[in-house]
Write a protein that holds these residues in place. Structure first.
Motif, PDB file in Angstrom:
ATOM      1  N   GLN A 251      80.435  87.482  21.661  1.00 39.37           N
ATOM      2  CA  GLN A 251      80.290  88.915  21.932  1.00 39.37           C
ATOM      3  C   GLN A 251      80.913  89.810  20.875  1.00 39.37           C
ATOM      4  N   THR A 252      82.059  89.373  20.324  1.00 38.93           N
ATOM      5  CA  THR A 252      82.767  90.266  19.393  1.00 38.93           C
ATOM      6  C   THR A 252      82.755  89.756  17.959  1.00 38.93           C
ATOM      7  N   GLY A 253      82.413  88.486  17.747  1.00 37.42           N
ATOM      8  CA  GLY A 253      82.401  87.925  16.396  1.00 37.42           C
ATOM      9  C   GLY A 253      83.721  87.301  15.990  1.00 37.42           C
ATOM     10  N   GLU A 266      75.038  87.819  11.349  1.00 34.96           N
ATOM     11  CA  GLU A 266      73.808  88.585  11.651  1.00 34.96           C
ATOM     12  C   GLU A 266      73.436  88.428  13.119  1.00 34.96           C
ATOM     13  N   VAL A 267      73.514  87.201  13.611  1.00 36.57           N
ATOM     14  CA  VAL A 267      73.088  86.930  14.991  1.00 36.57           C
ATOM     15  C   VAL A 267      73.973  87.695  15.986  1.00 36.57           C
ATOM     16  N   VAL A 268      75.281  87.683  15.738  1.00 30.50           N
ATOM     17  CA  VAL A 268      76.184  88.406  16.637  1.00 30.50           C
ATOM     18  C   VAL A 268      75.941  89.917  16.515  1.00 30.50           C
ATOM     19  N   HIS A 269      75.748  90.372  15.280  1.00 34.53           N
ATOM     20  CA  HIS A 269      75.578  91.807  15.041  1.00 34.53           C
ATOM     21  C   HIS A 269      74.308  92.356  15.701  1.00 34.53           C
ATOM     22  N   GLY A 370      83.001  95.254  20.540  1.00 31.30           N
ATOM     23  CA  GLY A 370      84.304  94.703  20.877  1.00 31.30           C
ATOM     24  C   GLY A 370      85.253  94.632  19.688  1.00 31.30           C
ATOM     25  N   ASN A 371      84.725  94.742  18.489  1.00 29.46           N
ATOM     26  CA  ASN A 371      85.559  94.652  17.280  1.00 29.46           C
ATOM     27  C   ASN A 371      84.935  95.520  16.185  1.00 29.46           C
TER      28      ASN A 371
END
Lengths: 421, 235
Positions: A251-253, A266-269, A370-371
């Motif tokens: 969720q936050t990387g 990229e996928v998290v973003h 989240g970050n």
């Protein structure tokens, strides 16, 4: 008579009003329902990370035209806005489902498997319809698709039939009745829309992934990042991670165990940060569940022992001077922002591609809700020689109980020319 | 009773130990922009003052709007330099804005101007172009946009001092060949399109010989009128 007539008229009026009110209510309800479907479709389109490919840099949302380099040539992504001439404005929900489920255009034409239909085939009809309803609702963009630039013989779409025979298994996701609903939801997202297997599986020379190798990790073609195995705890297997660390990472990387970087940023973003807590948790439960404990890695190195020990001793000097201020003298880091290197699978795993690239190129985890202001790693390509890069990577792969193997200056040198975007 | 007291004491000791462990594991990096932009420092210097590499520019003290535009352009790939494109790809706008403001607010001293390797004639040609332009060839003077003191103007026009000749020359070359572009109307591309290679060498060399001004800060927005429209400095 007069009064009867007026009463009758009044009744009719009242009835008409009531009917109007009911119709209005029905309409409101229908609109609300449509709105719900569109919102759900948008959420699912995020889960499928459609934008990663179908939106070009500085381009309009979902208008395509993004070049996708592949070992077979360059593919240009297509316009999936509802423009009737250049997008999918004339498609029906059936057409869209066939594309997702079976990898064929409405006219029956074969789609190149750069589109992850081998994963999307698992998506349910209802979810496909919701994504379609969402795509119908966005701004249409009149922008013609760019023809692919594929080398002979890959420019012949009939070859896709061969690929499909070898690697494509059509079929919606079938829940495993022996597992929890949460596990099954996670499996549906990871195997279907998430199309995680596109990178986290070895890609063979034919550009396909065999079922038995699913989630076993592999070098991503053209990008030269290693997508670690999701099943081996020696790599990115999450078997000994807590559910919270996994959900934090997705969720936050960043997490207490490590951060995402390279293509996973990229996928998290673009995708994972938008998933709700329940779905993120479901993915974490599933991912933790598929990790198979592995025997300790064979501590075999191709480097002669004397060379290794020289490298590791130089590596400690380089580390203490350049890395210890953030990652700590014992590799403990200051998680989640400065990741630990001790007991960090991404440092120890058999492929040293990622740690070498992180030293050379540095990097920022993605900025997420989240970050929003992540801490970054400086690039050391200009500061360290090939020998120093190899030394420091060899050191962090073997110090503090880490069970990786040393790497050579040549390995470091080869990755200096790895593509950065 | 004694047992209960002992148990409570044990709980307190355990809690204390637990607190200690938490304090240790939650030791965090400084919550500052300086710590967050450490990834920039090997190339741009600790405070954005630049490094010995002549192709990496000074960032400190440039107008925040200019720096922000560059960060956006590197993130989208409009301005091409793969190591920068890669670092910024997944950072959100407000963070890039904060980075721009951070470096804009840093004021390490400008470097000593280096003795030039080009002839006096070339330097004279550079000075002429920079201060007067060449109306016959449609070349405005650098000072007409970058300011009489060449320190730039808020929010979007950068100062040209403290940069090495190699960097300025590479950038002007990139504008000329269209590999560096900015928002339309792309004023620098128009200007650079009229420059010859010799002009570029001369201007870059002369700029690099300029001594540090008493006040290197960019002048406030609207201090002077620009000679033509510029997408990076909307009115």
């Amino acid at each position: 008579m007069g009064s009867k007539l007026s009463i009758a008229l009044l009744s009719i009026k009242l009835l008409a009003l009531a009917a109007l009110a009911t119709a209005a209510q029905a309409q409101d309800k229908a609109q609300g329902k449509t709105g719900d479907i569109i919102a759900r479709g948008e959420y699912l389109a995020r889960a499928g990370d459609c934008t990663a490919c179908h939106t070009a840099a500085e381009g309009r949302l979902f208008a395509g035209g993004r070049p996708m380099p592949t070992p077979f040539g360059t593919i240009y992504t297509s316009n999936i806005t509802p423009d009737p001439e250049t997008g999918i404005g004339k498609w029906s929900a059936d057409d869209f489902y066939r594309t997702m489920h079976n990898g064929r255009f409405p006219d029956g034409g074969l789609i190149y498997p750069a589109m992850p239909f081998a994963s999307y085939t698992k998506v349910t009809r209802a979810d496909s319809d919701a994504i379609f309803a969402y795509l119908r609702s966005i701004q249409p963009v009149n922008q013609k698709n760019k023809p692919h630039e594929l080398r002979f013989p890959y420019d012949n779409r009939q070859l896709i039939l061969g690929w499909r025979t070898l690697f494509f298994r059509e079929g919606e996701f079938k829940p495993d009745p022996t597992k929890s609903a949460e596990w099954n939801r996670g499996a549906y997202l990871v195997e279907g829309l998430g199309h995680c297997g596109m990178c986290h599986s070895p890609i063979n020379a034919l550009g396909g992934t065999s079922q038995s190798d699913a989630f076993k990790g592999g070098l991503i073609p053209m990008q030269n990042w290693y997508a670690p195995s999701l099943t081996s705890n020696r790599e990115a297997g999450l078997g000994d991670w807590s559910i919270k660390d996994i959900t934090d990472l997705l969720q936050t990387g960043v997490s207490m165990r490590g951060v995402v970087y390279g293509p996973m940023a990229e996928v998290v973003h673009n995708s994972l940060q938008y998933l709700n807590d329940e779905d993120t948790r479901a993915m974490a439960v599933y991912l933790k569940g598929i990790a198979e404990p592995s025997p300790p890695p064979p501590a075999s190195s191709t480097l002669p022992t004397t060379e290794s020990s020289l490298l590791i001793s130089l590596g400690k000097t380089v580390y203490d001077k350049n890395c210890a201020s953030c990652h700590g003298t014992q590799g403990e880091g200051k998680p989640p922002h400065w990741p630990p290197l001790a007991n960090n699978q991404s440092i120890e795993m058999q492929s040293a591609v990622n740690p070498i690239r992180m030293v050379l190129n540095g990097g920022y985890p993605p900025g997420t809700k989240g970050n929003p202001m992540p801490y970054g790693m400086p690039p050391f390509a200009g500061l360290l020689s090939d020998n120093e890069v190899a030394a420091v990577v060899s050191y962090i792969r073997t110090a503090w109980g880490n069970r990786g193997t040393p790497v050579s200056a040549r390995d470091a040198n080869e990755l200096r020319s790895a593509p950065l975007n | 009773m004694f047992a209960r007291a002992a148990a409570s004491a044990a709980v307190i000791v355990t809690l204390a130990a637990f607190d200690g462990a938490v304090a240790q594991t939650t030791s965090q990096p400084p919550d500052t922009m300086a710590a967050r932009v450490e990834a920039c420092t090997p190339c741009h210097g600790n405070k954005g003052e630049g490094t010995s590499d002549v192709y990496f520019p000074r960032l400190a003290g440039k107008p925040a709007g200019y720096l922000y535009n560059q960060l956006l352009a590197f993130r989208s790939g409009r301005r091409k330099y793969p190591p920068m494109n890669y670092l910024l790809e997944f950072l959100p706008d407000p963070y890039l804005e904060a980075m721009a403001e951070y470096f804009a607010s840093e004021h390490p001293p400008l470097p000593q101007s280096a003795p030039s390797e080009v002839s006096k004639e070339v330097l004279a040609q550079g000075e002429l172009l920079a201060t007067s332009g060449d109306a016959g060839r449609n070349i405005p003077a650098c000072v007409s946009c970058h300011g009489p003191g060449l320190t730039g103007m808020q929010p979007g026009i950068p100062g040209l001092l403290g940069l090495r000749a190699a960097y300025v020359s590479a950038q002007l070359g990139a504008w000329r060949y269209g590999t560096r572009t900015a928002k339309s109307p792309d004023c620098m591309q128009l200007v650079a399109g009229h420059l010859t290679e010799a002009d570029v060498t001369a201007v870059a060399a002369w700029l690099a010989t300029r001594p540090a001004p008493a006040n290197p800060a960019p002048v406030p927005k609207g201090t002077y009128a620009l000679p033509f429209g510029c997408g990076s400095q909307p009115n």
